[in-house]
Design a protein around this motif. Structure first.
Motif, PDB file in Angstrom:
ATOM      1  N   THR A   1      -1.230  -2.395  -1.341  1.00  0.00           N
ATOM      2  CA  THR A   1      -0.913  -2.447  -2.685  1.00  0.00           C
ATOM      3  C   THR A   1       0.716  -2.229  -2.954  1.00  0.00           C
TER       4      THR A   1
ATOM      5  N   LYS B   1       4.128  -7.178   0.930  1.00  0.00           N
ATOM      6  CA  LYS B   1       4.000  -5.577   0.806  1.00  0.00           C
ATOM      7  C   LYS B   1       4.892  -5.067   2.188  1.00  0.00           C
TER       8      LYS B   1
ATOM      9  N   THR C   1      -0.704   5.171  -9.256  1.00  0.00           N
ATOM     10  CA  THR C   1      -1.076   4.959  -7.402  1.00  0.00           C
ATOM     11  C   THR C   1      -0.117   6.430  -6.618  1.00  0.00           C
TER      12      THR C   1
ATOM     13  N   ARG D   1       4.565   3.392  -9.038  1.00  0.00           N
ATOM     14  CA  ARG D   1       3.313   3.054  -9.043  1.00  0.00           C
ATOM     15  C   ARG D   1       2.305   3.730  -9.902  1.00  0.00           C
TER      16      ARG D   1
END
Length: 230
Positions: free
Chosen positions: A113, A90, A132, A129
């Motif tokens: 995320t 990430k 998101t 995303r």
């Protein structure tokens, strides 16, 4: 309408684009875009160059020096580095001419995320995303300080289109992506995040890679097949 181009079957086409962590020594930038298209995949991550005409591939680096996959790749013409997102760690990654990746310090992205969709344009790195948001990261502080802490700017939190990649057109500099569920091609406004429907590609599926060649042809990779349209 898209036409098929056969591609040798790799286990998973994670992402590609034209033109522990890696060692703390900073790799030099590329002298030019290293391949007309490339992808990073596997664990450890390996780099491949793709022939857009045939779909054949050659290995460029067998080990990029990081665990997990790197998605959302983009070659940044301004500083001549590749940028991507490590979906395991990430973290935003910078990749130099040795095809080794290092983590970049970025604040402002949502925590816990991961991102699979990304590209670079005009010294910015863009991430998307569904559900998101759509984000933009100014890469210019790295010009003077390779350890600079970058800040992700939120373009919009309204991200409703099912994307697994998008790409900037080389001539009009607009951003395009195809909805996996519907096959609709969209043009995205990078200022406010709005999406304009451009037409139906006639193909659905998980488009693991999207990229343009220098002539403005859009290539999509789905189910081990490359598709091309102008």
């Amino acid at each position: 309408m898209f036409r098929n181009i056969a591609v040798s079957p790799l286990k998973s086409l994670t992402t590609l684009l034209c033109c522990g962590l890696a060692s703390s020594a900073y790799a030099a930038p590329f002298s030019s875009c290293p391949s007309k298209a490339f992808l990073f995949q596997g664990n450890p991550v390996a780099a491949y160059g793709i022939n857009l005409a045939t779909g054949n591939y050659t290995i460029l680096q067998s080990d990029a020096g990081v665990a997990g996959n790197i998605n959302g790749l983009g070659f940044n013409d301004t500083d001549r580095y590749i940028y991507g997102y490590n979906t395991t760690l990430k973290q935003v990654m910078q990749i130099g001419s040795d095809f080794k990746a290092r983590a970049i310090n970025v604040n402002g992205l949502p925590s816990n995320t991961t991102f699979y969709v990304g590209d670079t344009y005009n010294h910015f790195y863009y991430l998307y995303r569904k559900g998101t948001g759509f984000y933009r990261i100014d890469l210019s502080p790295l010009d003077n300080d390779p350890n600079a802490i970058l800040t992700a700017e939120t373009i919009t939190t309204s991200a409703s289109i099912t994307l697994t990649d998008f790409a900037f057109h080389p001539n009009n500099n607009h951003l395009y992506g195809v909805d996996n569920r519907t096959g609709i091609l969209y043009e995205f406004d990078t200022n406010n995040g709005s999406a304009r429907e451009m037409g139906d590609t006639g193909v659905t599926g998980t488009f693991g890679a999207a990229y343009f060649d220098v002539d403005g042809y859009l290539y999509l990779s789905v189910s081990y097949t490359h598709l091309r349209a102008h």
